[in-house]
Design an enzyme around this catalytic site. Structure first.
Site, mmCIF file in Angstrom:
data_model
loop_
_atom_site.group_PDB
_atom_site.id
_atom_site.type_symbol
_atom_site.label_atom_id
_atom_site.label_comp_id
_atom_site.label_asym_id
_atom_site.label_seq_id
_atom_site.Cartn_x
_atom_site.Cartn_y
_atom_site.Cartn_z
ATOM 1 N N THR A 167 -1.759 -36.868 24.378
ATOM 2 C CA THR A 167 -2.608 -36.423 25.483
ATOM 3 C C THR A 167 -4.051 -36.226 25.019
ATOM 4 O O THR A 167 -4.994 -36.752 25.613
ATOM 5 C CB THR A 167 -2.066 -35.082 26.030
ATOM 6 O OG1 THR A 167 -0.698 -35.269 26.358
ATOM 7 C CG2 THR A 167 -2.837 -34.626 27.250
ATOM 8 N N VAL A 168 -4.237 -35.467 23.962
ATOM 9 C CA VAL A 168 -5.596 -35.099 23.548
ATOM 10 C C VAL A 168 -6.280 -36.243 22.806
ATOM 11 O O VAL A 168 -7.439 -36.586 23.086
ATOM 12 C CB VAL A 168 -5.575 -33.817 22.677
ATOM 13 C CG1 VAL A 168 -6.998 -33.364 22.383
ATOM 14 C CG2 VAL A 168 -4.800 -32.691 23.372
ATOM 15 N N ARG A 191 2.520 -42.329 15.324
ATOM 16 C CA ARG A 191 3.781 -42.805 14.735
ATOM 17 C C ARG A 191 4.116 -44.218 15.167
ATOM 18 O O ARG A 191 4.475 -45.066 14.361
ATOM 19 C CB ARG A 191 4.923 -41.869 15.153
ATOM 20 C CG ARG A 191 4.963 -40.593 14.387
ATOM 21 C CD ARG A 191 6.022 -39.681 14.926
ATOM 22 N NE ARG A 191 5.814 -39.355 16.333
ATOM 23 C CZ ARG A 191 6.311 -38.289 16.936
ATOM 24 N NH1 ARG A 191 7.063 -37.460 16.270
ATOM 25 N NH2 ARG A 191 6.070 -38.045 18.208
ATOM 26 N N LYS A 245 -3.750 -24.904 17.381
ATOM 27 C CA LYS A 245 -3.774 -23.427 17.324
ATOM 28 C C LYS A 245 -2.658 -22.864 16.468
ATOM 29 O O LYS A 245 -2.838 -21.850 15.777
ATOM 30 C CB LYS A 245 -3.697 -22.837 18.736
ATOM 31 C CG LYS A 245 -2.488 -23.233 19.551
ATOM 32 C CD LYS A 245 -2.797 -24.295 20.572
ATOM 33 C CE LYS A 245 -1.556 -24.761 21.307
ATOM 34 N NZ LYS A 245 -1.834 -25.619 22.436
ATOM 35 N N VAL A 279 -8.210 -22.931 21.440
ATOM 36 C CA VAL A 279 -8.036 -21.735 22.272
ATOM 37 C C VAL A 279 -8.570 -22.012 23.668
ATOM 38 O O VAL A 279 -9.750 -22.325 23.838
ATOM 39 C CB VAL A 279 -8.768 -20.513 21.672
ATOM 40 C CG1 VAL A 279 -8.564 -19.284 22.549
ATOM 41 C CG2 VAL A 279 -8.284 -20.242 20.257
ATOM 42 N N GLY A 304 6.368 -31.481 33.615
ATOM 43 C CA GLY A 304 5.876 -31.771 32.272
ATOM 44 C C GLY A 304 4.921 -30.722 31.738
ATOM 45 O O GLY A 304 4.168 -30.976 30.795
ATOM 46 N N ASP A 328 2.651 -19.382 21.973
ATOM 47 C CA ASP A 328 1.432 -20.203 22.040
ATOM 48 C C ASP A 328 0.211 -19.333 22.371
ATOM 49 O O ASP A 328 -0.833 -19.428 21.713
ATOM 50 C CB ASP A 328 1.632 -21.282 23.120
ATOM 51 C CG ASP A 328 0.352 -22.017 23.459
ATOM 52 O OD1 ASP A 328 -0.061 -22.878 22.673
ATOM 53 O OD2 ASP A 328 -0.257 -21.700 24.508
ATOM 54 N N LYS A 360 -3.283 -18.188 19.991
ATOM 55 C CA LYS A 360 -4.690 -18.219 20.424
ATOM 56 C C LYS A 360 -5.326 -16.836 20.278
ATOM 57 O O LYS A 360 -6.474 -16.709 19.833
ATOM 58 C CB LYS A 360 -4.761 -18.707 21.872
ATOM 59 C CG LYS A 360 -4.246 -20.137 22.034
ATOM 60 C CD LYS A 360 -3.961 -20.498 23.478
ATOM 61 C CE LYS A 360 -3.411 -21.909 23.614
ATOM 62 N NZ LYS A 360 -2.854 -22.210 24.945
ATOM 63 N N GLY A 379 -4.678 -30.044 29.175
ATOM 64 C CA GLY A 379 -4.826 -31.331 29.850
ATOM 65 C C GLY A 379 -5.767 -32.246 29.088
ATOM 66 O O GLY A 379 -6.583 -31.788 28.275
HETATM 67 P P1 NAP Z 1 1.140 -35.094 21.962
HETATM 68 O O1 NAP Z 1 0.802 -35.647 23.281
HETATM 69 O O2 NAP Z 1 2.536 -34.714 21.642
HETATM 70 O O3 NAP Z 1 0.621 -36.138 20.853
HETATM 71 C C1 NAP Z 1 0.884 -35.986 19.496
HETATM 72 C C2 NAP Z 1 0.482 -37.251 18.799
HETATM 73 O O4 NAP Z 1 0.687 -37.075 17.406
HETATM 74 C C3 NAP Z 1 1.284 -38.493 19.222
HETATM 75 O O5 NAP Z 1 0.412 -39.557 19.439
HETATM 76 C C4 NAP Z 1 2.175 -38.761 18.027
HETATM 77 O O6 NAP Z 1 2.461 -40.134 17.796
HETATM 78 C C5 NAP Z 1 1.298 -38.254 16.903
HETATM 79 N N1 NAP Z 1 2.063 -37.948 15.712
HETATM 80 C C6 NAP Z 1 3.166 -37.187 15.598
HETATM 81 N N2 NAP Z 1 3.574 -37.166 14.313
HETATM 82 C C7 NAP Z 1 2.701 -37.923 13.614
HETATM 83 C C8 NAP Z 1 2.595 -38.305 12.281
HETATM 84 N N3 NAP Z 1 3.483 -37.889 11.370
HETATM 85 N N4 NAP Z 1 1.559 -39.083 11.914
HETATM 86 C C9 NAP Z 1 0.658 -39.513 12.832
HETATM 87 N N5 NAP Z 1 0.719 -39.192 14.122
HETATM 88 C C10 NAP Z 1 1.726 -38.406 14.509
HETATM 89 O O7 NAP Z 1 0.267 -33.800 21.637
HETATM 90 P P2 NAP Z 1 -1.075 -33.312 22.381
HETATM 91 O O8 NAP Z 1 -0.697 -32.620 23.632
HETATM 92 O O9 NAP Z 1 -2.052 -34.415 22.431
HETATM 93 O O10 NAP Z 1 -1.567 -32.147 21.390
HETATM 94 C C11 NAP Z 1 -2.224 -32.435 20.191
HETATM 95 C C12 NAP Z 1 -2.768 -31.127 19.611
HETATM 96 O O11 NAP Z 1 -3.650 -30.527 20.554
HETATM 97 C C13 NAP Z 1 -1.693 -30.074 19.325
HETATM 98 O O12 NAP Z 1 -2.073 -29.322 18.206
HETATM 99 C C14 NAP Z 1 -1.740 -29.193 20.578
HETATM 100 O O13 NAP Z 1 -1.274 -27.881 20.343
HETATM 101 C C15 NAP Z 1 -3.216 -29.210 20.843
HETATM 102 N N6 NAP Z 1 -3.587 -28.886 22.223
HETATM 103 C C16 NAP Z 1 -3.056 -29.612 23.241
HETATM 104 C C17 NAP Z 1 -3.437 -29.333 24.543
HETATM 105 C C18 NAP Z 1 -2.907 -30.126 25.698
HETATM 106 O O14 NAP Z 1 -3.290 -29.845 26.839
HETATM 107 N N7 NAP Z 1 -2.058 -31.123 25.481
HETATM 108 C C19 NAP Z 1 -4.345 -28.292 24.794
HETATM 109 C C20 NAP Z 1 -4.880 -27.577 23.739
HETATM 110 C C21 NAP Z 1 -4.494 -27.894 22.437
HETATM 111 P P3 NAP Z 1 3.297 -41.034 18.818
HETATM 112 O O15 NAP Z 1 2.454 -41.090 20.064
HETATM 113 O O16 NAP Z 1 3.408 -42.346 18.160
HETATM 114 O O17 NAP Z 1 4.590 -40.338 19.040
HETATM 115 N N1 HSE Z 2 1.206 -25.042 26.524
HETATM 116 C C1 HSE Z 2 -0.172 -24.705 26.553
HETATM 117 C C2 HSE Z 2 -0.471 -24.012 27.896
HETATM 118 C C3 HSE Z 2 -1.022 -25.935 26.363
HETATM 119 O O1 HSE Z 2 0.363 -24.060 28.807
HETATM 120 O O2 HSE Z 2 -1.521 -23.404 28.032
HETATM 121 C C4 HSE Z 2 -2.454 -25.637 26.030
HETATM 122 O O3 HSE Z 2 -2.612 -24.979 24.826
#
Ligand code: NAP
Ligand code: HSE
Length: 429
Positions: free
Chosen positions: A14-15, A46, A107, A134, A189, A203, A207, A304
């Site tokens: 996502t990010v 991956r 975080k 955060v 989701g 979580d 933060k 998001g």
């Molecule tokens: P995500 O959608 O689950 O994406 C994770 C990515 O990491 C995937 O592309 C995955 O590869 C890759 N990955 C996993 N293991 C790996 C490895 N060993 N080597 C290389 N790549 C690897 O996660 P996300 O939601 O984008 O979140 C990423 C970070 O941002 C996390 O720390 C999360 O806590 C933080 N965050 C997310 C949000 C949010 O709204 N989503 C908000 C604030 C902070 P594949 O795609 O090939 O499986």
């Molecule tokens: N699971 C977290 C939330 C994602 O619902 O706020 C963002 O950190």
């Protein structure tokens, strides 16, 4: 114009995908604001075959994030994989040792290993930036480390998990029980792969621990957070709280007291007409109280693709501009041990219980509260159907958590309750 700042982006979920899109969409804007072009050199995830909804054809691919982190043509390692240890931590350390600056949204990693990582980065003359870690798109890290640098911070609090706020506000608006809305959130989701991270308050506590470190100049101390999630919040409590003029929020509060650093994450009542009380859906809000600025309120999307990538990009632009700050706002070597303290700051409490409808029942409850040193501010007895159970709601005057614990323990011994009493803190906001 100077040489491009070269990014290696690890994690294309996502990010990560959101960051790639912004870099591609705003080439000129980013170069103008940074004083140099920002370019992606290489990416890692991956599964190379996965459809990413972004054009990655111009970038080198590394299946191993460690290899990406140490590439000679990468200046900034952007870690968007996630997880409190494992590859995220290993690759960040490798990047720092290889002379890269680091931007991350992780975080969990910072809450648990932030101190060691900050010390390592600073000993190597590198920066780690984490605006997205955060409250997603809300610029709270920059606000606290830079804009409020001249303030002693009295208290920092907020709603920092959008999923929990969605569940609580949806329960209220649709009149649905927790279990139904939890399932709805799963279908949409919204929940983390391990939902306990969200609904268990973990979580949001990650933060809060990060914000506490910046606010109070202490080593980040996730283990010092008293954590309770939203699993025990019932639709009854949401309705009764509303009757009394309150909303229930998963609220994080951190404050430094004479006893030590109080950090708590728990479902609390807040006035319905307060900014926190009015927060709807997946939105986040952080409230900071500084000794000169007073109270400031930051509100926005906490998660998001767009909002989180926006925060990651702000860090990248700051690195490109040459901004170099200590990780937690002051050098890691000057951060003090946190000395965690259990919450002792008095507050009013909401109590809900069901009593047997018989003479003297209420008097017995009042006696327990009196014996516990608790004074009643307001009380409401609700009408009831054919059975002999009477719902009773009490709002106390300010009292201590110890007094409430004493009362909750003693109440069942009155023999007039038909179930477990519920207590929730009413936070002054
Ligand atoms: P995500 O959608 O689950 O994406 C994770 C990515 O990491 C995937 O592309 C995955 O590869 C890759 N990955 C996993 N293991 C790996 C490895 N060993 N080597 C290389 N790549 C690897 O996660 P996300 O939601 O984008 O979140 C990423 C970070 O941002 C996390 O720390 C999360 O806590 C933080 N965050 C997310 C949000 C949010 O709204 N989503 C908000 C604030 C902070 P594949 O795609 O090939 O499986
Ligand atoms: N699971 C977290 C939330 C994602 O619902 O706020 C963002 O950190």
């Amino acid at each position: 114009m100077s040489a491009p700042l070269r990014l290696g982006i690890a994690g294309l979920g996502t990010v990560g995908t959101g960051v790639v899109k912004i870099v591609q969409k705003h080439v000129d804007l980013l170069a103008a604001r940074s004083g140099r072009p920002i370019a992606i050199t290489a990416v890692s995830a991956r599964d190379r075959m996965k459809n990413r909804d972004a054009d990655l054809s111009g970038y080198a691919w590394e299946t191993d994030a460690m290899a990406l982190a140490t590439r000679g043509d990468v200046d900034v390692y952007v870690e968007l994989i996630g997880g409190e240890s494992g590859i995220a931590r290993d690759s960040i350390e490798a990047a720092l040792r290889a002379g890269k600056d680091v931007v991350t949204a992780n975080k969990a990693l910072l809450a648990v290993h932030g101190q060691e990582l900050a010390a390592l980065a600073e000993s190597l003359g590198r920066v780690i930036r984490f605006e997205a870690a955060v409250a997603g798109g809300i610029p709270v890290i920059k606000t606290m480390t830079e804009s409020l640098a001249g303030n002693g911070i009295n208290r920092v609090m907020g709603v920092m998990n959008g999923t929990c706020n969605y569940i609580l506000t949806r329960m209220e608006s649709a009149g649905l029980p927790y279990e139904t809305v939890f399932e709805e959130a799963r279908q949409l989701g919204y929940l983390e792969a391990d939902p306990t991270l969200d609904v268990g308050g973990i979580d949001a506590s990650h933060k809060l621990a990060i914000l506490s470190s910046i606010a109070f100049g202490t080593k980040v101390d996730f283990n010092g957070v008293e954590i309770e999630g939203i699993e025990r919040v019932s639709i009854d409590d949401i309705r009764r709280a509303a009757d009394m003029g309150y909303k229930i929020k998963l609220l994080g509060v951190a404050q430094m007291t004479a006893r030590g650093l109080e950090q708590r994450m728990s479902p609390c009542l807040v006035p319905a007409d307060s900014p926190l009380g009015q927060l709807q859906g997946g939105t986040n809000m952080v409230v900071v109280e500084g000794d000169s600025v007073g109270q400031i309120v930051l509100r926005g999307a906490g998660a998001g693709e767009g909002p989180t990538a926006s925060a990651v990009m702000s860090d990248i632009v700051e690195v490109a501009r040459g901004v170099r700050l200590p990780v937690f706002g002051q050098p890691a070597s000057t951060l003090r041990d946190a000395q965690p303290a259990r919450t002792a700051v008095p507050a009013a409490y909401y109590m809900r219980m069901e009593l047997q409808d018989k003479p003297g029942a209420l008097a017995k409850v009042a006696a327990v509260l009196g014996d516990s040193g608790i004074s009643i501010d307001r009380m409401r007895q609700y009408g009831h159907a054919d059975d002999d159970r009477v719902p009773v709601l009490i709002v106390t005057h300010k009292t201590t958590p110890d007094a409430i614990d004493h009362a909750i323990e003693a109440l069942p011994r009155t023999g007039v309750l038909t179930g477990e009493p519920v207590e929730l803190r009413i936070e002054e906001v």
